[in-house]
Design a protein around this motif. Structure first.
Motif, PDB file in Angstrom:
ATOM      1  N   ARG A   4      44.814  57.001  48.838  1.00 21.24           N
ATOM      2  CA  ARG A   4      43.884  56.040  48.266  1.00 21.24           C
ATOM      3  C   ARG A   4      44.102  54.632  48.845  1.00 21.24           C
ATOM      4  NH1 ARG A   4      44.626  56.675  42.730  1.00 21.24           N
ATOM      5  NH2 ARG A   4      43.825  58.760  43.034  1.00 21.24           N
ATOM      6  N   ARG A   7      42.791  54.452  52.239  1.00 16.12           N
ATOM      7  CA  ARG A   7      41.324  54.357  52.221  1.00 16.12           C
ATOM      8  C   ARG A   7      40.876  52.917  51.941  1.00 16.12           C
ATOM      9  NH1 ARG A   7      37.399  54.835  48.394  1.00 16.12           N
ATOM     10  NH2 ARG A   7      35.375  55.425  49.257  1.00 16.12           N
ATOM     11  N   GLU A   8      41.561  52.292  51.010  1.00 17.01           N
ATOM     12  CA  GLU A   8      41.198  50.918  50.678  1.00 17.01           C
ATOM     13  C   GLU A   8      41.406  49.966  51.854  1.00 17.01           C
ATOM     14  OE1 GLU A   8      43.050  49.662  46.941  1.00 17.01           O
ATOM     15  OE2 GLU A   8      41.633  51.130  46.076  1.00 17.01           O
TER      16      GLU A   8
END
Ligand code: PHE
Length: 337
Positions: A4, A7-8
């Motif tokens: 995550r 991805r950010e």
């Protein structure tokens, strides 16, 4: 491994991309062999089997998302670049073009061509002769005896080696007669030279047009007809001619020919010095001595010759009052005529 946060980071990075090079750097960083996603796949095997599948799906989804992002950002950047290029290369088709300085025909040349055109219509052949002449062609064959005062009329510029700058185009008469057989009907226009003090009316060089017609039974009547055609062709119709007796060694009888003043129509004005007439040419019946000098039998052949002052005719036609303007290439003047 925290997909995550990867991805950010990734999505944030895309926001700052300005150029295709930066985009390519990002692609390598995320999708390259040593990129984060590839690294993630490598680490999969270290995971316990129950997590492997979920993590594998996350990474695959992420890779797909990155690929899509890359494609859309590339599209945007390319579009921007195209716009910039169009802007850079924009052409204002309403701008005025670059002005070219076109040349034009000098009025002396124009006059020469007009006179040649008239001559050709009257059956004359256009010929040329040298500007550097010898005594024979400029004087002797034209019946100027050596040491004769008639030579003084000519203000000759002499060159070394017995040569001279021709003082009149009558020298071309002799060259043509030597080269041809009768009948001879020639016309020439060219530059001639005299030792003059330069003023508004006189220059060291000027131009003459010369005609010669030798055949059996050529008369003064033919001469008058031919001259009338020249004056009409050059100045336009309606001008009277006046023939005055005069002396040139190579013609007998000799005459000067005046044309009715083209400015005042003969009434009298400053240009014609209130006489109503303009003197523009010399003419006459070819002297037997000239024919003899080039081996023609004066009992069999006769003819006439005429010589016109081209500069003077041009000045009259265009209303120019300084002969030097015809010679010094002044752009302002040349554009004005
Ligand atoms: N050659 C003479 C001159 O220069 C003009 C002329 C030509 C006169 C032909 C008669 C015949 O003044």
């Amino acid at each position: 491994m925290d997909v995550r946060s990867i991805r950010e980071e990734l999505l944030k990075s895309f926001e700052n991309v300005r150029t295709l090079e930066e985009l390519e750097a990002l692609r390598v960083r995320f999708l390259g062999k040593k990129g984060v996603i590839q690294q993630g796949f490598k680490k999969l095997k270290e995971l316990p089997p129950e997590e492997k599948k979920a993590m594998g799906k996350l990474l695959n989804d992420l890779r797909k998302e990155v690929e899509e992002r890359l494609a859309s950002v590339r599209e945007r950047l390319l579009e921007e670049e195209r716009k910039q290029q169009v802007e850079r290369e924009r052409i204002d088709v309403t701008m005025p073009g670059t002005e070219l300085a076109w040349g034009s025909t000098h009025i002396l040349r124009k006059a020469k061509e007009e006179l040649q055109y008239i001559a050709r219509k009257l059956g004359f052949t256009i010929v040329d002769g040298p500007e550097v002449e010898d005594d024979f062609h400029n004087f002797e064959a034209l019946n100027f005896p050596p040491y004769h005062p008639s030579r003084d009329m000519q203000d000759t510029l002499f060159l070394p080696g017995g040569l001279l700058l021709r003082t009149h185009t009558s020298a071309v008469q002799i060259r043509a007669l030597q080269r041809k057989k009768p009948p001879v009907r020639i016309f020439t226009v060219g530059r001639v030279y005299r030792r003059e003090e330069v003023t508004a009316r006189k220059f060291l060089a000027f131009h003459q047009a010369e005609g010669l017609w030798i055949d059996k039974k050529v008369s003064i009547g033919h001469l008058k007809g031919v001259l009338a055609e020249f004056i009409k062709g050059f100045f336009g119709p309606g001008y009277k001619l006046r023939f005055r007796p005069s002396y040139f060694p190579f013609v007998e009888p000799g005459m000067e020919v005046d044309v009715e003043c083209v400015f005042c129509g003969g009434k009298g004005c400053k240009v014609c010095q209130y006489s109503g007439w303009l003197e523009i040419l010399g003419a006459g019946m070819v002297h037997p001595n000239v024919l003899r000098a080039v081996g023609y039998d004066p009992e069999e052949y006769t003819g006439f010759a005429f010589g016109m002052g081209v500069d003077r005719m041009v000045m009259l036609k265009y209303g120019i009052n300084d002969i030097r303007l015809l010679f010094d290439g002044n752009q302002k003047f040349l554009r004005s005529v």
